[in-house]
Design a protein around this motif. Structure first.
Motif, PDB file in Angstrom:
ATOM      1  N   ASN E  36       7.386  54.491 -34.087  1.00 10.50           N
ATOM      2  CA  ASN E  36       6.532  53.589 -33.338  1.00 10.50           C
ATOM      3  C   ASN E  36       5.957  52.481 -34.209  1.00 10.50           C
ATOM      4  O   ASN E  36       4.904  52.635 -34.812  1.00 10.50           O
ATOM      5  CB  ASN E  36       5.408  54.387 -32.685  1.00 10.50           C
ATOM      6  CG  ASN E  36       4.518  53.520 -31.850  1.00 10.50           C
ATOM      7  OD1 ASN E  36       4.924  52.431 -31.448  1.00 10.50           O
ATOM      8  ND2 ASN E  36       3.311  53.966 -31.594  1.00 10.50           N
ATOM      9  N   ILE E 123       8.559  53.271 -23.613  1.00 17.34           N
ATOM     10  CA  ILE E 123       9.042  54.260 -24.580  1.00 17.34           C
ATOM     11  C   ILE E 123       9.872  55.341 -23.906  1.00 17.34           C
ATOM     12  O   ILE E 123      10.825  55.858 -24.475  1.00 17.34           O
ATOM     13  CB  ILE E 123       7.840  54.905 -25.305  1.00 17.34           C
ATOM     14  CG1 ILE E 123       6.974  53.829 -25.922  1.00 17.34           C
ATOM     15  CG2 ILE E 123       8.314  55.877 -26.363  1.00 17.34           C
ATOM     16  CD1 ILE E 123       7.633  53.049 -27.006  1.00 17.34           C
ATOM     17  N   THR E 138       9.707  48.731 -30.355  1.00 19.94           N
ATOM     18  CA  THR E 138       8.280  48.844 -30.654  1.00 19.94           C
ATOM     19  C   THR E 138       7.820  47.696 -31.545  1.00 19.94           C
ATOM     20  O   THR E 138       6.689  47.239 -31.440  1.00 19.94           O
ATOM     21  CB  THR E 138       7.940  50.182 -31.321  1.00 19.94           C
ATOM     22  OG1 THR E 138       8.807  50.394 -32.429  1.00 19.94           O
ATOM     23  CG2 THR E 138       8.079  51.324 -30.343  1.00 19.94           C
TER      24      THR E 138
END
Ligand SMILES: Nc1ncnc2c1ncn2[C@@H]1O[C@H](COP(=O)(O)OP(=O)(O)OP(=O)(O)O)[C@@H](O)[C@H]1O
Ligand SMILES: Nc1ncnc2c1ncn2[C@@H]1O[C@H](COP(=O)(O)OP(=O)(O)OP(=O)(O)O)[C@@H](O)[C@H]1O
Ligand SMILES: [Mg+2]
Ligand SMILES: [Mg+2]
Lengths: 415, 407, 251, 251, 340
Positions: E36, E123, E138
């Motif tokens: 992330n 996501i 991300t």
């Protein structure tokens, strides 16, 4: 010569940081440059054109050609800045590049312009090297430098805090930080101060606590923050958090000094800068005619007072245009000749000299301090003293400026 | 041809055509039109396309084939640049020794970092490479540029000064990087055709030729047994081991090769513009090549080049669109509309170029899982389908989807 | 000979006994490859159905389709379990509705111990056998309860996978090659367990390469070949029909 | 003196004695089966032979040289190949590419930097791969992605990869588990044929007694980490201890 | 002695910042396995929750003060916050003063909402995609979030001071006869970090939630077969992680003035911390956070930098290399998590 304007327009390149931490600074520079272009083209109220001592410009552009401009993003990285400048030169046919917000970028782009054969007017660059060991014939700097900061600040510091002071320096660990630290140390020591320690801090630091804490036990009674931008905001904030400003050391009130200020940093540091001394190239609160005219036209257009880097960028556009007009040619070498040794007034900072030997402007320097009772959001700094030009002058071969070896080289007209 | 099968030969020919005709292809708009802003056919940007293409191709040899995601490849690029500039400073402005040394130094550097980092895999490997690169950056930015021992010239970047030895420099050679007197920054031809301007730059053609050579080498490598072994490393290292093959030297070789590609790119950057800045080694630069490769399509041959072009285009073209330019574009609209359009577009260009880039990253990766290359394939398939439709109905799609069945 | 499914004769679709699990005209894909090409069959409550066929015939695909796994994609068809339509459900909903699948690769979850693998099955209602009861059935698992599941031997993993299915209160047990890799004695054990499970009223579909063993256990059998049903009838019929066995099962 | 000599091997996992003082001698050019209950330590023993695990004590000699302390690829290059209990193949590669890799390993050793040759032009390798695929009946799947093979096919592929290397010792961990009967029989034939054609020693773990008794020259029964008996197949089949501990009804 | 203790305190403080950021990251990255790159942006958004609240609370009406002039010479407009108008300068001032602590209350729901939205909207589609794709998407998201903040708040840092009551310095060592002046807010931050870390730990330790998520990460398919709706739990996990990141940001504001790129500054560092701690290990991330914080503090001392110039710049990376080479999976990493 490179990019000789043949049509009815002439293109200037404004290369400023638009992304990254200095984006706001860059945006302000851009505003000022746009304003300058308007004034050159005879739009708006003319701003400092009215107060400028040279009257070669008449509001019809430059040499009768309408001024246009292109913009680019330096990202405050020398590589990106050069790429951006190159595209202005190669693609847009810019005849001159102006702006920037760091010394590394200024030196890098100055080198590029020298090779390409165009004029470079540095924006906010404060390191000695720009007009010191890295000086170039095609490059000019209106902004003041670290040496001048030291020379202007030291007497004020000695006055305010006394001659028996022990200073602790925190210095951003790169070229500009070093030159500033060197300059301040030299000029304060000349007045009797002692330098306890100089600690280099990584550029990437955000939390300076582990550098601040040792100051507490070092026996120092002044902290000099040779930081700029976010570094300075954070180190100053941290220093205040640790209660340094409320401390008594050696029987004296502990003091913090920030040698180089900018309005944006001051706004970022908020309350923490109250009473902290530093220096500046120019400030919108100056009351000379030129400054007033500039603040007025800038303020009316954008609803806010200009920053000192905006002022520099604005002044440089006028200075460049004026030099072309006086030389009667856009050829870089002709412009260089017109600017070298040029004396002028009316652009703020009083009578100013563009010194021929190193292309550094010599003018009055401001010592400022964080305002105690700001009345509005722009009123963060107040001018303490206007240090006269004579006090900040130095010989062109000063050791901090590359000594005898430093040379401008030949001016380059390019292809 | 050249030991390639017909498909790869086609690919190479297409790339060669694109590279050699770039000055035309990238300047589709007349110089004075309002769309000239979108022209990318000027030397600096074309050079960057080629150079970052080389960088990304090299990165892809490691990442696309073995799956080892290095987050420190910019270190090799930076080292290559420094090596090249040092050659300029010490020997002469001739780019050949500079580029050669750049490749060698980057190669040696990657032996060192690769040998250590490859002792771990997966994310642990990535962080090791990242750590090495960040250390290199931090040292180059400050410690290695102190006045006593100035290897990198820190923030400003390493550059050539008048008092540098340049022992092989002779009278009559240009005072800028050159190939046996052929200055990189000069243009050998500038064409003006009815409002269009085309610039043919020495440096760009050097880059383009080198790009073609290394692209060809990459194709050969992809199709070679070595390439196959690298893909096997990615697929199942355990099986490879039990098949009697030692994965270590294969991955290390891939690491070094890609490090040398990076060094070559770094050397070329310096050859086009003799200044080596430390930011070239920062993690953001390493991240950029990762993004280029994924964006274009990791593991594909042409993808990384496309990705590199895409990102560099945005960085250099979109960042230069300011409100003035916008007003010019929309000048044909009534005033209110014009201002409104400028207001709408404004956040996405100029200082907002990052925003556009970020949005495009998200769109591409969400809708084109294989990167830009997949986009191309889809378009190609669309055409092929359309052509095919007339013959036979597609047997694979025999049962119609029925709405009541959940996926 | 080609044995085509003959619904009118075997009459399962229109059978008098109500079907418990019913698959109707299921088509399934892996991406672009069309694997299950329209199959229909029924399983009655409490019976054991042997689903047979060669490698690649589509047995696993069928089971996964019934359990509503993400792959394959079932693009067409209906699946009913005890009056609930599975074909609109996700795999976790199908599981709650009463499907228990023992996958062919056992899918023991890495990083979890044997006991945690079982506990995981008891997080969501309906909960089936207690852990103690499972350990009674497979004492080996009891001994290894603290060991990480994936380090179990192949056979132990198989036991764990079955135990995990039983830890939930399921209506239909789908077994994908449950005897694979098990020692003959254990196969005997599991066979007994399956009979035991059947006695509890749980319906079972078993896929097995050891066809004879599966057929001896099963009530009925369905044989698949390249994604289509080629036989649907009683297990005894298969055991008797040598031709059928030779053609599709090579026994 | 056998080609493989295992002496006094011990291996513990935490508190568990997985192998306790194992001695085993495998004669050259024989098929040696290792059978035993689940969790007896058969796979563990195999792991010790190929360098996946290092025994706590004991020695393992192959052809007079110790394999201990060598990495898996070195051991493979000595002439030992292994088929795993759960198929280990290169899932991202096609069937053909899967076959090519062992061919290179056989020809060029553990590492060779052939970065500029083209795979397609290595005639001998390509032919070798195709020939082997033909032998295992998988030529039609040549260009399939190996991850999308059915499970039985994956196993066959892995076998083929190992056989292609013409190892001197082939270790098979349940090679026919999950294979359809027909293919199991084919595999038995294939192994017999290979044995006939060239000198090869095979060590096989299998729970399918049909396979074991069709192939094995000698059988070792492992139970709880130690060899219980070692004997000829006939005698093993008749051994009551083995029947009780392992074979069950299958005998 | 005092100096060493002070550096340890500083280290703990830095460490708690690192630990808190890494904790949020490791929930997503170490546990859900999603790389992330937007985590830094979540941290930054947290800080800007405080900035926004502070701005909202200080929304003002203007009155003209004829006696003073602004920079253009026009009569000065004096701004008075509405809250002061409503509650009187005393109470109103206090509310503004306590903006940062107050924004914790605001930030929790907002950040959880952002986490949910991010997971559901984006996501979710990337769990099964290669890590490389996760990085790209991300990273793209991080840029977008940053630029949006930059568009509204500018690039300059914005001060979010702590309440006056928590502003000063306390002498921690007075009862030991030592001189250890330490900013109160930093102590608050340290305690806050401990509380949040403890809270997250006990949530994951004493409920089966953690186990289920770990299992779901390792094998989504199988967990689904067991009747568990793993998607929902992943969403919750994401919300939790976003909240932790956001809280770390809110509380960090008074230490370092928030700006739009503060997340990127921390991003690389937080990945290093998580990996050094070991993938999949929460205690590992926290331990590594504190360890690196303290080591960094000591590497910044004059003694260290004079002995080894530049050590303060590279210490974290150096330690990371040493740890990863001596311990294959970081300090406390679990096997098999993102090793391919
Ligand atoms: N993930 C996948 N992607 C594409 N095709 C697949 C995938 N999994 C299986 N297949 C193909 O689907 C067909 C049916 O596979 P399936 O696994 O259902 O067979 P099976 O009857 O269970 O065989 P086995 O007895 O070998 O397990 C096979 O041809 C196989 O190659
Ligand atoms: N890494 C490990 N950690 C702990 N215990 C292990 C590990 N690997 C294997 N074991 C245990 O060692 C024992 C022997 O396992 P092994 O896999 O060798 O059995 P096996 O004889 O191959 O059984 P099967 O026929 O079921 O495959 C088992 O009880 C297993 O749980
Ligand atoms: Mg199957
Ligand atoms: Mg086994």
């Amino acid at each position: 010569f490179t990019n000789e304007p043949t049509g009815s327009t002439v293109t200037l390149g404004f290369n400023v940081p638009q992304s990254g931490p200095y984006a706001d600074e860059g945006a302000d520079e851009l505003r000022a440059q746009q304003l300058a272009v308007e004034h050159l083209n005879g739009e708006g109220d003319g701003g400092m054109l009215n107060t400028f001592s040279s009257k070669a410009l008449d509001g019809t552009g430059i040499l009768g050609k309408k001024v246009t401009f292109v913009t680019g993003d330096t990202q405050t990285k020398s590589d990106a800045a050069r790429a951006s400048a190159k595209s202005m030169i190669e693609k847009d046919g810019a005849i001159m590049v102006n702006g920037g917000s760091s010394s590394g970028v200024a030196v890098a782009v100055q080198g590029l312009c020298q090779e390409a054969g165009i004029i470079f007017m540095a924006g906010l660059t404060h390191a000695n090297d720009t007009t010191g060991k890295d000086r170039k014939a095609n490059g000019f700097r209106h902004f003041f430098n670290a040496y001048m900061s030291g020379a202007a600040l030291a007497p004020v510091l000695a006055n305010a805090y006394g001659k028996e002071r022990r200073a602790y320096h925190l210095t951003a660990d790169y070229n500009w930080g070093w030159t500033q630290q060197e300059s301040i140390q030299a000029s304060t020591e000349a007045l009797g101060w002692e330098t306890v320690e100089n600690v280099l801090t990584p550029l990437a630091s955000t939390d300076f606590s582990s550098y601040i804490a040792p100051v507490l036990n070092s026996g120092a009674d002044v902290l000099v923050l040779n930081h700029y931008g976010g570094n300075m905001v954070n180190s100053l904030t941290n220093a205040v958090q640790f209660g340094l400003r409320d401390k008594m050391v050696n029987g004296k009130q502990f003091e913090i000094v920030v040698p180089l200020y900018s309005e944006l940093m001051a706004a970022g540091a908020g309350e923490n800068i109250k009473g902290v001394l530093g220096s500046m190239n120019w400030n919108w609160q100056l009351t000379d005619e030129g400054s007033k005219a500039f603040v007025k036209s800038f303020g009316e257009k954008y609803g806010r007072p200009p920053s000192n880097s905006a002022h520099t960028c604005y002044a440089q556009v006028l200075l460049y245009a004026d030099a072309v007009a006086r030389a009667g040619s856009f050829a870089p070498c002709a412009v260089v000749e017109a600017l070298e040794g040029f004396e002028f007034d009316g652009l703020g900072n009083g009578p100013t000299l563009y010194r021929a030997e190193d292309h550094q402007c010599f003018k009055d320097v401001l010592v400022v301090k964080g305002a105690e009772n700001p009345t509005n959001e722009y009123d963060t700094l107040e001018v303490v003293e206007v240090t006269p030009r004579a006090q900040v002058e130095y010989p062109p071969n000063h050791p901090m400026f590359g000594g005898d070896e430093a040379s401008l080289g030949e001016c380059n007209d390019g292809a | 041809m050249l030991g390639l099968n017909s498909k790869d030969t086609m690919l190479l020919i297409v790339v060669a055509f694109l590279a050699l005709a770039a000055p035309f292809l990238l300047n589709p708009f007349p110089t004075n039109s309002s769309l000239a802003q979108f022209n990318a056919g000027y030397p600096d940007l074309m050079q960057r396309f080629a150079i970052f293409g080389i960088f990304a191709i090299g990165f892809n040899i490691l990442f696309g084939l073995t799956g080892y995601l290095s987050f420190g490849h910019a270190a090799f690029l930076g080292v290559g640049s420094y090596a090249a500039v040092w050659m300029f400073k010490l020997l002469s402005y001739n780019v050949i020794p500079a580029i050669i040394l750049a490749v060698i130094v980057a190669g040696l550097f990657s032996v060192l970092i690769g040998y250590v980092s490859l002792r771990r895999s997966g994310i642990y490997f990535s962080i090791l490479t990242l750590a090495f690169a960040q250390m290199s950056f931090a040292l180059a930015y400050s410690v290695l540029s102190n006045p006593k021992f100035n290897l990198t010239n820190g923030e400003t970047g390493l550059q050539v000064y008048g008092d540098d030895p340049q022992i092989l420099h002779r009278e009559g050679l240009p005072d800028v990087p050159h190939l046996f007197g052929w200055a990189m920054r000069d243009n050998f031809l500038e064409l003006e055709v009815a409002g269009w301007e085309f610039t043919f730059n020495n440096g760009y053609y050097l880059c383009a030729v080198i790009l073609l050579v290394v692209f060809y080498l990459a194709i050969r490598l992809f199709r070679s047994p070595f390439g196959l072994m690298l893909r096997a490393v990615k697929s199942n290292q355990q099986r490879l081991n039990y098949t009697g093959l030692n994965p270590k030297p294969y991955t290390l070789a891939a690491f070094i090769i890609s490090g040398m590609y990076a060094g070559l790119a770094g050397g070329l950057l310096a050859a086009m513009d003799p200044l080596a800045g430390a930011e070239r080694m920062q993690w953001t630069a390493s991240g950029e090549v990762v993004l280029m490769t994924i964006l274009g399509g990791a593991g594909t041959l042409i993808g990384p080049v496309l990705g590199a072009g895409f990102i560099k285009y945005f960085e250099n073209i979109f960042s230069k669109i300011n409100d003035n330019v916008l007003h010019q574009w929309f000048a044909f609209l009534p005033d209110g509309m014009e201002d409104f359009m400028v207001f709408i577009v404004h956040p996405f260009v100029g200082k907002g170029w990052h925003l556009t880039l970020g949005i495009l990253f998200m769109l591409v990766v969400t809708f084109l899982p294989g990167g830009l290359v997949e986009g191309g394939q889809r378009i190609a398939r669309l055409f092929r389908r359309r052509g095919k439709k007339t013959d036979t109905p597609d047997p694979e799609h025999h049962p119609k989807e029925t709405p009541h069945v959940a996926e | 000979m080609n044995v085509k499914p003959d619904f009118s004769k075997n009459a399962n679709m229109a059978s008098t006994a109500p079907a418990f699990l019913s698959v109707y005209d299921m088509h399934a894909y892996y991406g672009e490859s069309y694997i299950i090409q329209g199959i229909s069959f029924n399983v009655h409550e409490g019976e054991i159905l042997a689903l047979l066929g060669r490698n690649g015939a589509g047995k696993t695909t069928t089971l996964r389709g019934i359990a509503r796994m993400d792959a394959p994609q079932v693009t067409h068809g209906e699946i009913w379990l005890d009056h609930q339509h599975l074909h609109t459900m996700k795999s976790h909903q199908a599981a709650v509705a009463g499907i228990g699948l023992v996958p062919e690769d056992r899918s023991i979850i890495p990083g979890l111990t044997v006991e945690e693998n079982l506990q995981l099955a008891q997080i969501v209602e309906p909960i089936g056998w207690t852990l103690d009861r499972l350990y009674d059935l497979f004492p080996r698992l009891g001994e290894r309860r603290k060991q990480e599941g994936v380090t179990l031997s192949g056979g132990e993993q198989q036991m764990l996978a079955i135990a995990r299915a039983l830890a939930r209160d399921i209506k239909v047990l789908l077994l994908d090659e449950p005897y694979e890799g098990l020692a003959p004695v254990i196969v005997d054990e599991i066979e007994k367990t399956l009979i035991h499970i059947k006695e509890q009223g749980i319906t079972t579909v078993i896929v097995e390469q050891n066809a004879v063993r599966a057929l001896e256990l099963a009530d009925r059998s369905v044989i698949l070949d390249t994604g289509s049903i080629v036989f649907d009838g009683t297990a005894a019929e298969v055991l008797e029909n040598a031709e059928l066995r030779a053609e599709y099962l090579a026994i | 003196m056998g080609i493989l000599e295992v002496k006094g091997v011990n291996k513990r996992f935490g508190g568990l004695q997985a192998l306790g003082d194992v001695n085993l001698s495998v004669e050259e050019n024989t098929v040696h089966a290792i059978i035993g209950p689940n969790g007896a330590g058969k796979s563990t023993l195999l792991n010790c032979l190929v360098g996946k695990l290092i025994p706590d004590t004991g020695s393992v000699m192959f052809d007079g040289r110790s394999v201990l302390g060598r990495t898996p690829y070195e051991i493979n290059q000595m002439g030992i190949s292994r088929v795993f209990q759960t198929p280990e193949i290169f899932g991202d590669l096609t069937v053909f590419e899967n076959m090519v890799i062992p061919a290179f390993a056989k020809r060029d050793g553990a590492f060779r930097m052939h970065a500029f040759e083209s795979v397609a032009r290595e005639q001998d390798i390509v032919e070798r791969a195709q020939q082997m695929l033909e032998e295992v009946n998988m030529l039609d799947k040549l260009h399939m992605h190996s991850a999308s093979l059915s499970r039985g096919d994956k196993r066959r592929l892995e076998m083929a990869m190992c056989l292609l290397q013409e190892p001197r010792l082939l270790l098979l961990d349940e090679p026919t588990a999950g294979m359809a009967r027909a293919d199991t029989n084919n595999t038995i034939d294939l192994l017999k044929e290979i044995k006939q054609k060239r000198d090869i020693t095979i060590c096989i773990i299998e729970h399918d007694m049909h396979v074991v008794f069709s192939l094995a020259d000698r059988i070792t029964v492992l139970a709880q980490g130690s060899p219980l008996v070692e004997d000829s197949p006939e005698n093993i089949r008749g051994n009551p201890k083995v029947r009780e501990a392992y074979l069950g009804e299958a005998a | 002695m005092d100096a060493i203790l002070l550096q340890i305190l500083n280290g703990l403080d830095k460490g708690s910042a690192y630990a808190l950021i890494a904790l949020g990251l490791t929930l997503i990255f170490g546990t859900l396995g999603v790389v992330n790159f937007a985590h830094g942006a979540l941290f930054m958004l947290g800080a800007f929750c405080a900035v926004t609240l502070q701005r909202l609370l200080s929304l003002s009406f203007e009155t003209i003060d004829e006696t003073k002039t602004d920079f253009l010479g026009n009569p000065l407009k004096v701004k008075t916050p509405y809250v002061e108008g409503w509650f009187g300068p005393e109470v109103g001032g206090a509310i503004i003063d306590w903006a940062v602590p107050l924004s914790i209350l605001v930030a929790i729901p907002i950040m959880i909402g952002i986490g949910f939205a991010m997971e559901r909207g984006l996501i979710k589609h990337f769990y099964k995609r290669p890590h490389a794709d996760q990085i790209l998407v991300t990273f793209g998201l991080a840029i977008v979030l940053q630029e949006v903040i930059k568009y509204f708040f500018g690039a300059n840092p914005i001060q979010t001071p702590p309440p006056d009551a928590l502003l000063g310095v306390v002498n921690l060592g007075s009862w030991l006869g030592l001189d250890l002046p330490y900013p109160i807010w930093r102590l608050v931050y340290f305690l806050f970090a401990i509380v949040v870390i403890g809270g997250v730990f006990s949530f994951l330790q004493f409920t089966t939630f953690g186990m289920v998520v770990r299992a779901g990460m390792a094998d989504r398919e199988t967990v689904g077969l067991l009747g568990i709706d793993i998607d929902r739990r992943f969403t919750i996990m994401f919300g939790l992680a976003a909240a932790v990141a956001g809280l770390a940001g809110v509380m960090y504001g008074p230490i370092v003035a928030p700006n739009y790129h503060m997340g990127m500054d921390f991003l690389v560092l937080s990945f290093v911390v998580v990996v050094v701690g070991g993938m999949g290990s929460l205690p590992g991330a926290v331990l590594a956070g504190f360890m690196l914080g303290i080591l960094e503090s000591f590497a910044s001392t004059t003694w260290a930098t004079t002995t080894l110039p530049g050590i303060n710049q590279i210490i974290i990376y150096l330690v990371a290399i040493i740890v990863l080479l001596t311990r294959p999976r970081g300090l406390m990493g679990r096997k098999g998590v993102m090793e391919e």
